[in-house]
Scaffold this active site. Sequence first.
Site, PDB file in Angstrom:
ATOM      1  N   TYR A  49     -40.493   3.567 -17.116  1.00 49.64           N
ATOM      2  CA  TYR A  49     -40.391   4.575 -16.051  1.00 49.64           C
ATOM      3  C   TYR A  49     -41.323   5.762 -16.322  1.00 49.64           C
ATOM      4  O   TYR A  49     -41.486   6.622 -15.446  1.00 49.64           O
ATOM      5  CB  TYR A  49     -38.952   5.096 -15.892  1.00 49.64           C
ATOM      6  CG  TYR A  49     -37.912   4.058 -15.556  1.00 49.64           C
ATOM      7  CD1 TYR A  49     -38.253   2.748 -15.200  1.00 49.64           C
ATOM      8  CD2 TYR A  49     -36.552   4.375 -15.590  1.00 49.64           C
ATOM      9  CE1 TYR A  49     -37.280   1.806 -14.922  1.00 49.64           C
ATOM     10  CE2 TYR A  49     -35.582   3.432 -15.294  1.00 49.64           C
ATOM     11  CZ  TYR A  49     -35.952   2.145 -14.974  1.00 49.64           C
ATOM     12  OH  TYR A  49     -34.978   1.211 -14.697  1.00 49.64           O
ATOM     13  N   ASN A 136     -31.676  -7.984 -16.733  1.00 50.60           N
ATOM     14  CA  ASN A 136     -32.327  -9.054 -15.957  1.00 50.60           C
ATOM     15  C   ASN A 136     -32.283 -10.406 -16.656  1.00 50.60           C
ATOM     16  O   ASN A 136     -33.132 -11.265 -16.403  1.00 50.60           O
ATOM     17  CB  ASN A 136     -33.768  -8.659 -15.624  1.00 50.60           C
ATOM     18  CG  ASN A 136     -33.830  -7.400 -14.782  1.00 50.60           C
ATOM     19  OD1 ASN A 136     -33.158  -7.308 -13.766  1.00 50.60           O
ATOM     20  ND2 ASN A 136     -34.603  -6.407 -15.219  1.00 50.60           N
ATOM     21  N   PRO A 185     -27.519  -0.191  -7.023  1.00 53.97           N
ATOM     22  CA  PRO A 185     -26.199  -0.338  -6.388  1.00 53.97           C
ATOM     23  C   PRO A 185     -26.243  -0.184  -4.870  1.00 53.97           C
ATOM     24  O   PRO A 185     -25.342  -0.648  -4.175  1.00 53.97           O
ATOM     25  CB  PRO A 185     -25.369   0.785  -7.018  1.00 53.97           C
ATOM     26  CG  PRO A 185     -26.386   1.787  -7.487  1.00 53.97           C
ATOM     27  CD  PRO A 185     -27.570   0.983  -7.918  1.00 53.97           C
ATOM     28  N   LYS A 228     -29.173   6.283  -8.198  1.00 57.96           N
ATOM     29  CA  LYS A 228     -30.251   7.277  -8.331  1.00 57.96           C
ATOM     30  C   LYS A 228     -30.362   8.104  -7.054  1.00 57.96           C
ATOM     31  O   LYS A 228     -30.300   7.557  -5.944  1.00 57.96           O
ATOM     32  CB  LYS A 228     -31.574   6.548  -8.612  1.00 57.96           C
ATOM     33  CG  LYS A 228     -32.821   7.415  -8.531  1.00 57.96           C
ATOM     34  CD  LYS A 228     -33.542   7.291  -7.194  1.00 57.96           C
ATOM     35  CE  LYS A 228     -34.709   8.247  -7.058  1.00 57.96           C
ATOM     36  NZ  LYS A 228     -35.307   8.225  -5.702  1.00 57.96           N
TER      37      LYS A 228
HETATM   38  N1  LIG Z   1     -33.184  -2.858 -15.234  1.00 52.82           N
HETATM   39  C1  LIG Z   1     -33.941  -2.904 -14.167  1.00 52.82           C
HETATM   40  O1  LIG Z   1     -34.805  -3.790 -14.010  1.00 52.82           O
HETATM   41  C2  LIG Z   1     -33.765  -1.861 -13.107  1.00 52.82           C
HETATM   42  C3  LIG Z   1     -34.363  -2.016 -11.849  1.00 52.82           C
HETATM   43  C4  LIG Z   1     -34.145  -1.039 -10.885  1.00 52.82           C
HETATM   44  C5  LIG Z   1     -33.335   0.049 -11.181  1.00 52.82           C
HETATM   45  N2  LIG Z   1     -32.767   0.197 -12.412  1.00 52.82           N
HETATM   46  C6  LIG Z   1     -31.882   1.351 -12.742  1.00 52.82           C
HETATM   47  O2  LIG Z   1     -30.862   1.446 -11.755  1.00 52.82           O
HETATM   48  C7  LIG Z   1     -30.908   2.743 -11.154  1.00 52.82           C
HETATM   49  C8  LIG Z   1     -30.456   2.688  -9.716  1.00 52.82           C
HETATM   50  O3  LIG Z   1     -31.234   1.782  -8.973  1.00 52.82           O
HETATM   51  P1  LIG Z   1     -32.418   2.220  -7.997  1.00 52.82           P
HETATM   52  O4  LIG Z   1     -32.844   3.608  -8.329  1.00 52.82           O
HETATM   53  O5  LIG Z   1     -33.443   1.173  -8.054  1.00 52.82           O
HETATM   54  O6  LIG Z   1     -31.808   2.173  -6.542  1.00 52.82           O
HETATM   55  P2  LIG Z   1     -30.453   2.616  -5.831  1.00 52.82           P
HETATM   56  O7  LIG Z   1     -29.661   3.533  -6.698  1.00 52.82           O
HETATM   57  O8  LIG Z   1     -29.822   1.399  -5.270  1.00 52.82           O
HETATM   58  O9  LIG Z   1     -31.004   3.417  -4.570  1.00 52.82           O
HETATM   59  C9  LIG Z   1     -31.712   4.609  -4.679  1.00 52.82           C
HETATM   60  C10 LIG Z   1     -32.183   4.979  -3.277  1.00 52.82           C
HETATM   61  O10 LIG Z   1     -31.060   5.325  -2.448  1.00 52.82           O
HETATM   62  C11 LIG Z   1     -31.199   6.652  -1.968  1.00 52.82           C
HETATM   63  N3  LIG Z   1     -29.847   7.247  -2.023  1.00 52.82           N
HETATM   64  C12 LIG Z   1     -29.140   7.567  -3.119  1.00 52.82           C
HETATM   65  N4  LIG Z   1     -27.916   8.004  -2.797  1.00 52.82           N
HETATM   66  C13 LIG Z   1     -27.840   7.968  -1.452  1.00 52.82           C
HETATM   67  C14 LIG Z   1     -26.814   8.305  -0.529  1.00 52.82           C
HETATM   68  N5  LIG Z   1     -25.631   8.738  -0.955  1.00 52.82           N
HETATM   69  N6  LIG Z   1     -27.084   8.147   0.789  1.00 52.82           N
HETATM   70  C15 LIG Z   1     -28.286   7.694   1.231  1.00 52.82           C
HETATM   71  N7  LIG Z   1     -29.309   7.369   0.394  1.00 52.82           N
HETATM   72  C16 LIG Z   1     -29.073   7.496  -0.945  1.00 52.82           C
HETATM   73  C17 LIG Z   1     -32.172   7.335  -2.884  1.00 52.82           C
HETATM   74  O11 LIG Z   1     -32.916   8.310  -2.197  1.00 52.82           O
HETATM   75  P3  LIG Z   1     -33.126   9.832  -2.739  1.00 52.82           P
HETATM   76  O12 LIG Z   1     -33.509   9.764  -4.191  1.00 52.82           O
HETATM   77  O13 LIG Z   1     -34.226  10.328  -1.867  1.00 52.82           O
HETATM   78  O14 LIG Z   1     -31.819  10.519  -2.506  1.00 52.82           O
HETATM   79  C18 LIG Z   1     -33.090   6.173  -3.275  1.00 52.82           C
HETATM   80  O15 LIG Z   1     -34.057   5.958  -2.259  1.00 52.82           O
HETATM   81  C19 LIG Z   1     -32.375   3.151 -11.348  1.00 52.82           C
HETATM   82  O16 LIG Z   1     -32.612   4.525 -11.136  1.00 52.82           O
HETATM   83  C20 LIG Z   1     -32.625   2.675 -12.747  1.00 52.82           C
HETATM   84  O17 LIG Z   1     -32.076   3.578 -13.684  1.00 52.82           O
HETATM   85  C21 LIG Z   1     -32.979  -0.753 -13.369  1.00 52.82           C
END
Ligand SMILES: NC(=O)c1ccc[n+]([C@@H]2O[C@H](COP(=O)([O-])OP(=O)(O)OC[C@H]3O[C@@H](n4cnc5c(N)ncnc54)[C@H](OP(=O)(O)O)[C@@H]3O)[C@@H](O)[C@H]2O)c1
Length: 281
Positions: A49, A136, A185, A228
Amino acid sequence: MATLTLNNGVKMPQEGFGVYQIDDLETCKQAVKDALEIGYRSLDTAQAYHNEEAVGAAIAESSVDRQDIFLTTKVWISNYGYEQTKASVEESLRKLQTDYLDLVLLHQPYGDYYGAYRALEDMYEEGKLRAIGVSNFYPDRYVDLVKFNRIVPAVNQLETHVFHQRQIDREYLQKYGTQIESWGPFAEGRNDFFNNATLKEIGAEHDKTAAQVALRFLIQEGVVIIPKSTHQKRMQENLDIWDFALTAAEIEQITALDTKTSLFFDHADPQRVESVTQFTL
Ligand SMILES: NC(=O)c1ccc[n+]([C@@H]2O[C@H](COP(=O)([O-])OP(=O)(O)OC[C@H]3O[C@@H](n4cnc5c(N)ncnc54)[C@H](OP(=O)(O)O)[C@@H]3O)[C@@H](O)[C@H]2O)c1
């Protein structure tokens, strides 16, 4: 906020804060400081990241003690292999301004992940890492890793949300004692996530949003979540899920949303392997 006990007795908050795709370091630092202030006590970053420094700076500047934070990072494939993994974790410790990590995961199941895992096992036994795990790893690679190493991964972080609920993965993780942690999520909003009719209707019954219902579902299923957001209001919204409970009928309705398919990519797809393994730090 609940805490779960990992297979080695270490306690992990069931909800944390993820920092993927917060590339600007100032924005990342501010987001982590806000998250800690609001009440998040678990942070999820990764070498890939490119924001470990910002996370470390935010922790250093916040009023929350390091020992009250559960800090996770992940080792990238280009740092796999025994010696290189050890050196890269030392580098992560330096960037994160800490002398131990609560959880270190292998980010992807490619390359010399055996050498990398053995390095994590040794660092765990030296006391630098409180828990180790993977991300993964689908059931075949996960079971193989369990069978040929000393330490069963404490956590496997997988794409997990209402549209991809991972029942088979969860059966194997439970069998060998590994905690499932959800990445994405909200599926990063794919599939018109936040406007899903089922999630919205259930939310209306509890005065909650679709996002909160989706997170609460994972919580009640025993999944660790790390949503996030760079917006304080959403960070708070995502944390306000501990004061209501979905009924058995609502759980059943959400269970029916499962498509058993990734909304991103299949880690076993050779084209995916080709593209991910090209990415070096
Ligand atoms: N191990 C892996 O391969 C892997 C892959 C992906 C992610 N991750 C981890 O998992 C974490 C979470 O996954 P992710 O960041 O990919 O996606 P996520 O949490 O599913 O979605 C984040 C998105 O949703 C928006 N959001 C957040 N809360 C919201 C709400 N209450 N209402 C409307 N929109 C909302 C955010 O926008 P804003 O920021 O603009 O609010 C962002 O665009 C990552 O940050 C990372 O730490 C790990």
